[in-house]
Design an enzyme around this catalytic site. Structure first.
Site, mmCIF file in Angstrom:
data_model
loop_
_atom_site.group_PDB
_atom_site.id
_atom_site.type_symbol
_atom_site.label_atom_id
_atom_site.label_comp_id
_atom_site.label_asym_id
_atom_site.label_seq_id
_atom_site.Cartn_x
_atom_site.Cartn_y
_atom_site.Cartn_z
ATOM 1 N N HIS A 174 0.809 -1.224 0.000
ATOM 2 C CA HIS A 174 0.000 0.000 0.000
ATOM 3 C C HIS A 174 0.837 1.268 0.000
ATOM 4 C CE1 HIS A 174 -4.055 -1.737 0.572
ATOM 5 N NE2 HIS A 174 -3.337 -2.769 0.971
ATOM 6 N N ASP A 381 3.449 9.572 -1.021
ATOM 7 C CA ASP A 381 2.266 8.829 -0.627
ATOM 8 C C ASP A 381 2.056 7.695 -1.620
ATOM 9 O OD1 ASP A 381 0.042 8.257 0.897
ATOM 10 O OD2 ASP A 381 -0.704 10.319 0.872
HETATM 11 P P1 ADQ Z 1 -2.945 6.306 4.601
HETATM 12 O O1 ADQ Z 1 -1.539 6.784 4.803
HETATM 13 O O2 ADQ Z 1 -3.742 6.157 5.821
HETATM 14 O O3 ADQ Z 1 -2.986 4.959 3.776
HETATM 15 P P2 ADQ Z 1 -4.896 7.619 2.678
HETATM 16 O O4 ADQ Z 1 -4.802 6.873 1.404
HETATM 17 O O5 ADQ Z 1 -5.069 9.073 2.450
HETATM 18 O O6 ADQ Z 1 -3.598 7.438 3.605
HETATM 19 O O7 ADQ Z 1 -6.121 7.078 3.488
HETATM 20 C C1 ADQ Z 1 -6.580 7.716 4.647
HETATM 21 C C2 ADQ Z 1 -8.006 7.275 4.956
HETATM 22 O O8 ADQ Z 1 -8.327 7.732 6.278
HETATM 23 C C3 ADQ Z 1 -9.030 7.894 4.017
HETATM 24 O O9 ADQ Z 1 -9.962 6.926 3.647
HETATM 25 C C4 ADQ Z 1 -9.690 8.993 4.864
HETATM 26 O O10 ADQ Z 1 -11.045 9.191 4.580
HETATM 27 C C5 ADQ Z 1 -9.548 8.487 6.262
HETATM 28 N N1 ADQ Z 1 -9.409 9.627 7.180
HETATM 29 C C6 ADQ Z 1 -8.508 10.590 7.125
HETATM 30 N N2 ADQ Z 1 -8.684 11.466 8.115
HETATM 31 C C7 ADQ Z 1 -9.717 11.036 8.837
HETATM 32 C C8 ADQ Z 1 -10.376 11.477 10.021
HETATM 33 N N3 ADQ Z 1 -9.985 12.557 10.706
HETATM 34 N N4 ADQ Z 1 -11.384 10.746 10.478
HETATM 35 C C9 ADQ Z 1 -11.788 9.643 9.826
HETATM 36 N N5 ADQ Z 1 -11.220 9.185 8.733
HETATM 37 C C10 ADQ Z 1 -10.192 9.854 8.246
HETATM 38 C C11 ADQ Z 1 -2.028 4.040 3.209
HETATM 39 C C12 ADQ Z 1 -0.982 4.662 2.292
HETATM 40 C C13 ADQ Z 1 -1.673 5.453 1.196
HETATM 41 C C14 ADQ Z 1 -2.647 4.561 0.439
HETATM 42 C C15 ADQ Z 1 -3.560 3.816 1.383
HETATM 43 C C16 ADQ Z 1 -4.389 2.770 0.677
HETATM 44 O O11 ADQ Z 1 -0.102 5.493 3.017
HETATM 45 O O12 ADQ Z 1 -0.732 6.000 0.299
HETATM 46 O O13 ADQ Z 1 -3.443 5.352 -0.412
HETATM 47 O O14 ADQ Z 1 -2.818 3.160 2.399
HETATM 48 O O15 ADQ Z 1 -3.584 1.835 0.038
#
Ligand code: ADQ
Length: 740
Positions: A174, A381
């Protein structure tokens, strides 16, 4: 596929560090909390249609649970199709905080200076992966498919392969997979790469990570790869990009939910008529939060007309709070926000609204809908789902996404304003441009992104990965049988009985060893005699089916009476007739490709360009091996881009990269000859990928023979060209016996 058919397919076993349900202790009581993570919610619809088991860490260490509580946790989880992997506190610490998040996470995000390595952490990582392997191997049944997730479990695929050789195993990373230059800094990198290569299919978000993984595997483990397939001794591993998506409908349709409308009203009451710039992340140094705040500060200074009219809503989810670096980051963010609000704020206006907590779905959906601009500027990311969630939420058609160009999502979200997250001035400028953008342009830009985000949703992503995985596993389960003993005797008996035989023989590597330079591999008199005798009777047609140019084949084999196929099927010459081309397309593409190959030949000692009529080849057999491989890798990338839209394609052979006319392959020529001669026995032999096309054209009862190691669709395998020649000699002997 119908629901019944899906149910009957064997279980899907998902393995990830965290289970979708975690246990916490609240006032002494064990409480289960469902995780709302992207993977868990994304797979929900798929898991409704398929039997599944989810294996992972339950959230509490063994030291924190009595034996009875452990039983209780396992029982509760079993009801939700989950199975816990219990780890002690110190094991979990070393594995999770130590090696996974202290070494792999920073390195893979290009934060080498944040890496810390210790042997104790590594040992804990190995032990934890072993514990996962035991739990999975205990649970799997024949026919199950295992899907391993993320950097915490890079050793697991190979451990599972060792315990269950026939298991179908997929691995998805991921986070980014960095350039091999970074991987070289990683202690135990070989073990980690070999660990991942235990899978049948390895998936990444974007093609850059695929490329980095393939070149690291080649440089650091010595495994060759050809167009997305890594060749191990007896198995191949498919490596490809599967950009993860989101549940589009959930975000797009959220406007109809009354809770979302209520949250939106609350937001409006709080910020009044101010325009909203939104920032949503987990607390992490890779997300570029201090840099983003500094850019916002610069924006307020450079564009003072927005003071009092725009606010930044910064939502940060607490994460990894027990790791010092994260606590320090939190403090830095608090201080920056305090400074900006202190410097620019007034009684009626707060420049930065800071929410340091997890929010409910309605609250998040309301923020996505209420914002004018989403500011997503990670320093690195893997993908970034927040950007996609924002795009999906904008069904009104307005709203602007400002997106850092090193997020995996940047390649897909082409309607965003792309920025370098380190360049404060650029980010501030993009923010101003976003706020001033006419609505017609906003609509246009969103229209460029929404269909893609909708189409490649998370269910599509999972289904795509699993389809490719079952294809890769099917290919693996086929192994050519060694052509000895009864198999060999049966082939000879079939040969004897056959009335019309067709023999399709590749040349280099199949009938002779490779020579340093292509022109040195001339056939020896023994081979020429063999070919002549093999095709001398009425009953047998011999075809040399090679990548060589037709002039060479004429010169070498003209007197044997064999039919000839040159340039991988580009030209066919039937005995007694002239050459016939198999393609109508021209070779205009050579004009653009030739200078590139020549440039590589000039820059890489020991390599040379060979021009054929329908192909150009760059040979690197005599180059220093690491340099040759690195350049071949690079050249392929360049050529694949160059070939796009032209009538040519790039093929990698044994130490040669070749560009040839599209649609020309040995398979097409083999099919033509099979139609022409209608043989009752086909014998085909070859040693590399291009011969796989020949094998594919041979009817299922044909005798296809792979020369040497490596995966193949052929029915049989011989060890070397000597063994093949011995077989052909035996066939002649039999013929003579018969005719005599
Ligand atoms: P993350 O680093 O966690 O994931 P991201 O892909 O942006 O990053 O996902 C974050 C998730 O958390 C989103 O679904 C978002 O809606 C949720 N979220 C963020 N802030 C929130 C809050 N305050 N309350 C509730 N929910 C919240 C890792 C990798 C990424 C990759 C994903 C998926 O680092 O690059 O995209 O896995 O593979």
């Amino acid at each position: 596929m119908s629901r019944a058919a899906e149910k009957g397919r064997g279980r899907l076993v998902i393995v990830s560090n965290r289970l979708p349900v975690s246990f916490f202790r609240r006032k002494g009581q064990l409480t289960a909390v469902e995780s709302s993570g992207g993977l868990a919610s994304g797979l929900r619809s798929l898991l409704r249609r398929r039997d599944f088991l989810w294996v992972g860490w339950p959230g509490l260490a063994t030291d924190d649970l009595s034996p009875r509580e452990r039983e209780f946790v396992a029982g509760e989880l079993a009801e939700r199709h989950c199975r816990p992997v219990f780890l002690s506190r110190s094991e979990f610490d070393g594995y999770y905080r130590g090696f996974s998040n202290g070494m792999l996470w920073p390195l893979f995000h290009y934060f080498a200076r944040y890496c810390s390595f210790s042997d104790a952490h590594w040992r804990a990582y190995v032990r934890a992966n072993e514990a996962f392997a035991r739990a999975v191997l205990d649970a799997v049944r024949p026919g199950d498919t295992v899907w391993v997730h993320d950097y915490h479990l890079m050793l697991l695929p190979a451990m599972l392969r060792a315990g269950a050789t026939r298991l179908s195993i997929g691995f998805f990373l991921h986070i980014p997979f960095p350039s091999s230059e970074l991987i070289r800094l990683l202690p135990r990198r070989r073990e980690l790469l070999e660990g991942v290569l235990g899978a049948d299919l390895v998936g990444f978000h974007v093609y850059d990570y695929v490329r980095h993984f393939l070149s690291s595997a080649r440089l650091l483990t010595g495994h060759e790869h050809r167009i997305g397939r890594v060749w191990l001794r007896e198995r191949e591993v498919t490596v490809d990009a599967f950009p993860m998506g989101i549940d589009f409908g959930r975000f797009s349709g959220a406007g109809r939910e009354p809770e979302v409308a209520a949250e939106l009203a609350r937001l409006r009451a709080r910020v009044g008529s101010e325009r909203i710039v939104l920032s949503v992340d987990r607390l992490d140094y890779t997300k570029g939060l201090p840099e983003r705040l500094a850019a916002f500060e610069l924006f307020l200074r450079r564009y003072p007309k927005y003071q009092g009219k725009v606010c930044l809503v910064m939502l940060v989810v607490p994460s990894r709070v027990r790791i010092v670096r994260y606590r320090e980051l939190k403090q830095e963010i608090d201080e920056l926000i305090g400074r900006i609000n202190g410097r620019f704020g007034s009684v009626g206006w707060t420049p930065v609204h800071y929410l340091y907590r997890s929010v409910s779905f309605p609250e998040l959906a309301a923020l996505y809908r209420g914002a004018d601009v989403a500011l997503v500027t990670p320093l690195r990311d893997g993908m970034n789902l927040v950007a996609k969630e924002f795009v999906a939420s904008r069904e009104s058609g307005s709203g602007v996404l400002v997106l850092g160009e090193v997020a995996g999502a940047a390649g897909e979200l082409v309607g965003a304003l792309a920025v370098n997250p380190y360049d404060r001035g650029e980010v501030a400028g993009a923010l101003a441009a976003a706020l001033a953008m006419p609505e017609s342009e906003q609509r246009q830009r969103l229209a460029m992104m929404r269909p893609r985000v909708e189409h490649y949703g998370v269910s599509h992503w999972a289904a795509d990965f699993l389809d490719r995985l079952s294809e890769a596993s099917r290919r693996r389960s086929h192994r050519p049988g060694h052509l000895t003993g009864t198999r060999r005797a049966r082939l000879i008996a079939d040969w004897r009985r056959a009335r019309r035989r067709l023999v399709l023989l590749d040349y280099d590597g199949t009938l002779v060893d490779f020579a340093g330079r292509p022109e040195e591999a001339e056939p020896d008199p023994g081979l020429l005699r063999l070919l002549k005798r093999l095709g001398s009777g009425e009953r047998t047609r011999v075809v040399i089916i090679s990548g060589r140019p037709r002039t060479t084949l004429d010169r070498w084999f003209g007197a044997t009476g064999a039919d000839l196929v040159a340039e991988h099927g580009g030209w066919v010459r039937v005995r007694g007739r002239g050459w016939r081309t198999m393609t109508m397309a021209g070779t205009d593409w050579k004009r653009d490709v030739r200078p590139v190959l020549e440039d590589y030949a000039n820059r890489t000692p020991g390599t040379e360009v060979e021009e054929k009529e329908l192909a150009l080849a760059w040979h690197y057999r005599r180059a220093e091996s690491r340099l040759g491989e690195a350049r071949a890798d690079e050249l392929c990338q360049v050529l694949v881009e160059l070939a796009a839209g032209k009538h040519c394609e790039v093929v990698e052979g044994n130490r040669v990269v070749e560009v040839r006319n599209q649609g020309v392959d040995k398979g097409a020529a083999a099919r033509l000859l099979i139609r022409r001669y209608r043989p009752d026995l086909v014998l085909a032999a070859g040693d590399d990928r291009t011969d796989e096309d020949t094998f594919a054209a041979v009817p299922a009862d044909g005798h296809t023979i792979r020369v040497g190691a490596g995966p193949s669709r052929a029915r049989f395998r011989v060890k070397s060209n000597r063994e093949l020649r011995a077989l052909l000699n035996a066939l002649i002997g039999d013929d003579n016996d018969n005719s005599g």
